[in-house]
Scaffold this motif. Structure first.
Motif, mmCIF file in Angstrom:
data_model
loop_
_atom_site.group_PDB
_atom_site.id
_atom_site.type_symbol
_atom_site.label_atom_id
_atom_site.label_comp_id
_atom_site.label_asym_id
_atom_site.label_seq_id
_atom_site.Cartn_x
_atom_site.Cartn_y
_atom_site.Cartn_z
ATOM 1 N N ARG A 38 4.756 3.402 -13.393
ATOM 2 C CA ARG A 38 3.395 2.926 -13.573
ATOM 3 C C ARG A 38 3.183 2.494 -15.015
ATOM 4 O O ARG A 38 3.718 3.108 -15.938
ATOM 5 C CB ARG A 38 2.410 4.065 -13.250
ATOM 6 C CG ARG A 38 2.414 4.514 -11.818
ATOM 7 C CD ARG A 38 1.641 3.575 -10.936
ATOM 8 N NE ARG A 38 0.302 3.309 -11.439
ATOM 9 C CZ ARG A 38 -0.755 4.078 -11.167
ATOM 10 N NH1 ARG A 38 -0.628 5.137 -10.404
ATOM 11 N NH2 ARG A 38 -1.937 3.778 -11.661
ATOM 12 N N GLN A 64 6.004 6.858 5.484
ATOM 13 C CA GLN A 64 4.701 6.320 5.906
ATOM 14 C C GLN A 64 4.858 5.094 6.797
ATOM 15 O O GLN A 64 4.134 4.928 7.768
ATOM 16 C CB GLN A 64 3.874 5.927 4.687
ATOM 17 C CG GLN A 64 3.637 7.057 3.716
ATOM 18 C CD GLN A 64 3.245 6.526 2.358
ATOM 19 O OE1 GLN A 64 2.261 5.833 2.245
ATOM 20 N NE2 GLN A 64 4.016 6.828 1.331
ATOM 21 N N ARG A 92 1.973 6.972 -6.705
ATOM 22 C CA ARG A 92 0.884 7.906 -7.034
ATOM 23 C C ARG A 92 1.319 9.351 -6.773
ATOM 24 O O ARG A 92 0.863 10.274 -7.439
ATOM 25 C CB ARG A 92 -0.360 7.593 -6.201
ATOM 26 C CG ARG A 92 -1.037 6.306 -6.647
ATOM 27 C CD ARG A 92 -2.535 6.322 -6.397
ATOM 28 N NE ARG A 92 -3.160 5.149 -6.985
ATOM 29 C CZ ARG A 92 -3.306 3.992 -6.324
ATOM 30 N NH1 ARG A 92 -2.892 3.876 -5.085
ATOM 31 N NH2 ARG A 92 -3.865 2.962 -6.918
ATOM 32 N N GLU A 93 2.182 9.522 -5.798
ATOM 33 C CA GLU A 93 2.608 10.874 -5.437
ATOM 34 C C GLU A 93 3.720 11.398 -6.335
ATOM 35 O O GLU A 93 3.964 12.591 -6.395
ATOM 36 C CB GLU A 93 3.080 10.899 -3.973
ATOM 37 C CG GLU A 93 1.914 10.880 -3.001
ATOM 38 C CD GLU A 93 2.355 10.676 -1.565
ATOM 39 O OE1 GLU A 93 3.556 10.453 -1.319
ATOM 40 O OE2 GLU A 93 1.476 10.729 -0.687
ATOM 41 N N MET A 96 0.836 -1.212 0.000
ATOM 42 C CA MET A 96 0.000 0.000 0.000
ATOM 43 C C MET A 96 0.869 1.261 0.000
ATOM 44 O O MET A 96 0.659 2.167 -0.794
ATOM 45 C CB MET A 96 -0.897 0.011 1.251
ATOM 46 C CG MET A 96 -2.097 -0.908 1.146
ATOM 47 S SD MET A 96 -3.268 -0.370 -0.113
ATOM 48 C CE MET A 96 -4.120 0.937 0.788
ATOM 49 N N ALA A 97 1.827 1.284 0.904
ATOM 50 C CA ALA A 97 2.713 2.447 0.999
ATOM 51 C C ALA A 97 3.467 2.642 -0.310
ATOM 52 O O ALA A 97 3.668 3.780 -0.761
ATOM 53 C CB ALA A 97 3.687 2.259 2.154
ATOM 54 N N GLU A 112 2.485 1.699 -3.366
ATOM 55 C CA GLU A 112 1.575 2.244 -4.378
ATOM 56 C C GLU A 112 1.405 3.751 -4.200
ATOM 57 O O GLU A 112 1.375 4.509 -5.158
ATOM 58 C CB GLU A 112 0.200 1.569 -4.293
ATOM 59 C CG GLU A 112 0.212 0.160 -4.838
ATOM 60 C CD GLU A 112 -1.170 -0.465 -4.838
ATOM 61 O OE1 GLU A 112 -2.157 0.253 -5.067
ATOM 62 O OE2 GLU A 112 -1.253 -1.681 -4.599
ATOM 63 N N LYS A 113 1.316 4.171 -2.946
ATOM 64 C CA LYS A 113 1.134 5.591 -2.650
ATOM 65 C C LYS A 113 2.333 6.409 -3.129
ATOM 66 O O LYS A 113 2.174 7.495 -3.688
ATOM 67 C CB LYS A 113 0.933 5.767 -1.139
ATOM 68 C CG LYS A 113 0.447 7.138 -0.746
ATOM 69 C CD LYS A 113 -0.233 7.126 0.623
ATOM 70 C CE LYS A 113 -0.615 8.531 1.059
ATOM 71 N NZ LYS A 113 0.401 9.177 1.911
ATOM 72 N N VAL A 114 3.528 5.873 -2.913
ATOM 73 C CA VAL A 114 4.741 6.569 -3.360
ATOM 74 C C VAL A 114 4.667 6.829 -4.866
ATOM 75 O O VAL A 114 4.958 7.930 -5.334
ATOM 76 C CB VAL A 114 6.006 5.747 -3.010
ATOM 77 C CG1 VAL A 114 7.234 6.330 -3.699
ATOM 78 C CG2 VAL A 114 6.209 5.702 -1.504
ATOM 79 N N CYS A 136 11.022 7.290 0.342
ATOM 80 C CA CYS A 136 9.679 7.891 0.390
ATOM 81 C C CYS A 136 8.715 7.010 1.172
ATOM 82 O O CYS A 136 7.888 7.511 1.927
ATOM 83 C CB CYS A 136 9.135 8.113 -1.011
ATOM 84 S SG CYS A 136 10.082 9.289 -1.961
ATOM 85 N N GLY A 137 8.820 5.707 0.981
ATOM 86 C CA GLY A 137 7.917 4.779 1.663
ATOM 87 C C GLY A 137 8.121 4.805 3.172
ATOM 88 O O GLY A 137 7.186 4.617 3.944
#
Ligand SMILES: [Zn+2]
Ligand SMILES: [Zn+2]
Length: 118
Positions: free
Chosen positions: A62, A26, A8-9, A1-2, A4-6, A22-23
């Motif tokens: 991505r 979080q 997306r940001e 999850m963390a 994926e967020k990295v 970056c991960g």
């Protein structure tokens, strides 16, 4: 999850170390082995793909962005996505060569670094 967020940001390809640092903002306990394992899962899922960068080595980005190229900033050592493609494959190679795919890297200074040096 963390992880994926990295992605997306950051709308640009990331190396393992960038994903890790970056991960960690979080998830404190994140380590490199976990990052590698999850990157592989996301690749198997078709959510990420590996790209091979001439300076930075393996980067992850991505999928589903369509055909595009990358820009490398030699000041901050980051890769950026360039939308679209300026290459006309029909004119790119002499007669007789059958082009199936291509990769182009542009090099220089990104807008953020250009500002600092001015
Ligand atoms: Zn830069
Ligand atoms: Zn292209």
């Amino acid at each position: 999850m963390a992880i994926e967020k990295v992605f997306r940001e950051h709308e640009r390809p990331l190396g393992v170390d960038e994903v890790l640092s970056c991960g960690r903002k979080q998830v404190d306990s994140l380590n490199k082995a976990t990052v590698y394992r999850n990157l592989k899962i996301l690749i198997d899922d078709g959510w990420l793909k590996r790209i091979s960068h001439p300076f930075l080595g393996t980067l992850y980005e991505r999928t589903g962005k369509g055909h595009h190229h990358h820009f490398h900033c030699h000041k901050c050592n980051r890769a950026f996505e360039l939308p679209g493609c300026a290459l006309n494959e029909d004119e790119a190679a002499p007669k007789g060569f059958v082009i199936e795919d291509h990769e182009i890297y542009l090099f220089g200074v990104c807008p953020a670094c250009a500002k600092v040096t001015k």
